[in-house]
Design a protein around this motif. Structure first.
Motif, PDB file in Angstrom:
ATOM      1  N   GLY A  36       0.819  -1.207   0.000  1.00  0.00           N
ATOM      2  CA  GLY A  36       0.000   0.000   0.000  1.00  0.00           C
ATOM      3  C   GLY A  36       0.854   1.259   0.000  1.00  0.00           C
ATOM      4  O   GLY A  36       2.048   1.204   0.299  1.00  0.00           O
ATOM      5  N   LYS A  67      -4.307  -2.659  -6.943  1.00  0.00           N
ATOM      6  CA  LYS A  67      -5.349  -3.624  -6.614  1.00  0.00           C
ATOM      7  C   LYS A  67      -5.807  -3.405  -5.177  1.00  0.00           C
ATOM      8  O   LYS A  67      -5.204  -2.626  -4.430  1.00  0.00           O
ATOM      9  CB  LYS A  67      -4.804  -5.047  -6.783  1.00  0.00           C
ATOM     10  CG  LYS A  67      -4.316  -5.344  -8.215  1.00  0.00           C
ATOM     11  CD  LYS A  67      -3.708  -6.726  -8.286  1.00  0.00           C
ATOM     12  CE  LYS A  67      -3.226  -7.027  -9.706  1.00  0.00           C
ATOM     13  NZ  LYS A  67      -2.576  -8.355  -9.798  1.00  0.00           N
ATOM     14  N   THR A  68      -6.838  -4.118  -4.787  1.00  0.00           N
ATOM     15  CA  THR A  68      -7.361  -3.988  -3.418  1.00  0.00           C
ATOM     16  C   THR A  68      -6.292  -4.327  -2.387  1.00  0.00           C
ATOM     17  O   THR A  68      -6.166  -3.657  -1.352  1.00  0.00           O
ATOM     18  CB  THR A  68      -8.573  -4.923  -3.215  1.00  0.00           C
ATOM     19  OG1 THR A  68      -9.528  -4.673  -4.250  1.00  0.00           O
ATOM     20  CG2 THR A  68      -9.224  -4.684  -1.865  1.00  0.00           C
ATOM     21  N   ALA A  69      -5.506  -5.352  -2.667  1.00  0.00           N
ATOM     22  CA  ALA A  69      -4.462  -5.798  -1.722  1.00  0.00           C
ATOM     23  C   ALA A  69      -3.261  -4.860  -1.696  1.00  0.00           C
ATOM     24  O   ALA A  69      -2.467  -4.878  -0.761  1.00  0.00           O
ATOM     25  CB  ALA A  69      -4.009  -7.203  -2.085  1.00  0.00           C
TER      26      ALA A  69
END
Length: 347
Positions: A36, A67-69
């Motif tokens: 992140g 992406k979400t991760a």
């Protein structure tokens, strides 16, 4: 560096700095993916605002995906990292640093990987990958390889890759392993090297700490004699370098042993030997593993250690390291070693 690159750096020195910065951010994403923005800003030492700006640009250039991760590097991004690797090494001064470190340590070769494994643990896998490539070249000439334990050694075993199984290769555990983390024992790593290459392996299941009587008795055992003979025949030794007190704790040393290690001023550890800042042996574990004189007889020694926290240990061990040693390390350790050396010269 070619003439055009030199001219560009003179006219636009800020271009090199920007390239290094973006390359480092892209490489960090690759090493830590998925990651992140907040974590990336902490690792890269930049503000979240700067990271947002740079990662938006990398995404628009299709070098990363969000992406979400977290963020990951695309195949195009991997290609860019590979194509710019040599150029970025040069403008970062890593090539010159390798030559400087080689002179300081008095060994045949130094390979420095970018960044610091203390700050980015995944750099350790890059160190392992580079060491694996060097080993694969040597397998054509040498067949008997002694390996020690440790997390960096485990990283090498994961990265080994040869096209065709080589049954002539024999990997020998350089020491016993009872009492240590099983995954990082020399026995486990020797077996992993053999599995990856199609070779065979020899293990040594003995505790590190033996009494005088137990050591004398063990050395008479046929299986131990066989291992000692193998150590005498070893072509390559692959090993890590540890911080003295850290290794003493990891090996469950007694309070008496820890006190001897501390009072002796031990800084580094390798092969069960503890060395002070001048490379003098201040303590030695009684073990049936490979002995220092056997290491020194090997044709090639590959030492692998990284992180700024290992700098003093590396300097200590290499005071007496054999000349045919190759060190694979990272930028964090290299810069710290050079800094420590300059401070010593000023005294």
């Amino acid at each position: 560096m070619d003439a055009l690159s030199v001219a560009q750096r003179k006219l636009m020195p800020e271009m090199s700095e920007l390239l290094k910065k973006r390359y480092q951010i892209l490489q960090t994403i690759y090493l830590e993916q998925p990651i992140g923005r907040r974590t990336l800003s902490e690792v890269a030492g930049a503000t979240e605002r700067e990271i947002r700006k740079e990662t938006d640009l990398l995404r628009n250039q299709q070098l990363i995906e969000m992406k979400t991760a977290g963020m990951t590097v695309t195949s195009q991004g991997v290609e860019v990292l590979e194509k710019l690797k040599v150029f970025v090494r040069e403008i970062s001064g890593l090539t010159d640093m390798e030559i400087e470190l080689q002179t300081i340590l008095g060994i045949s070769k130094v390979v420095i990987l970018p960044q610091d494994s203390d700050e980015i643990p995944a750099v350790k896998s890059h160190i392992g990958k580079e060491a694996a490539r060097l080993l694969e070249v040597l397998f054509g000439r040498y067949k008997k390889i002694a390996v020690t334990g440790g997390s960096t050694m485990a990283a090498i075993s994961k990265e080994l890759s040869i096209g065709k199984p080589n049954r002539a290769l024999q990997f020998i555990a350089a020491r016993g392993g009872l009492g240590e983390d099983v995954l990082h024992q020399a026995n486990t790593i020797a077996a992993a090297f053999a599995e990856k290459t199609g070779g065979s392996f020899k293990t040594l299941y003995l505790p590190d700490h033996l009494s005088v009587e137990a050591f004398a008795m063990m050395m008479k055992e046929p299986v131990i004699k066989e291992m000692m003979d193998l150590y005498d025949q070893t072509d390559i030794v692959v090993h890590g370098i540890g911080n003295a007190e850290e290794m003493a704790v990891r090996r469950h040393s007694s309070l008496e042993e820890v006190e001897k290690i501390r009072s002796g001023g031990a800084v580094s550890e390798a092969f069960g030997y503890y060395f002070d800042k001048d490379g003098k042996i201040v303590y030695r574990i009684r073990t049936a593993g490979i002995q220092l004189e056997q290491v020194q007889k090997a044709s090639t020694i590959l030492a692998v250690a990284g992180g700024g926290s290992k700098a003093r240990a590396i300097l200590s061990y290499f005071k007496n390291a054999p000349n045919p040693t190759v060190l694979v390390t990272d930028e964090g350790a290299a810069r710290k070693i050079i800094e420590l050396t300059k401070k010593l010269e000023e005294l």
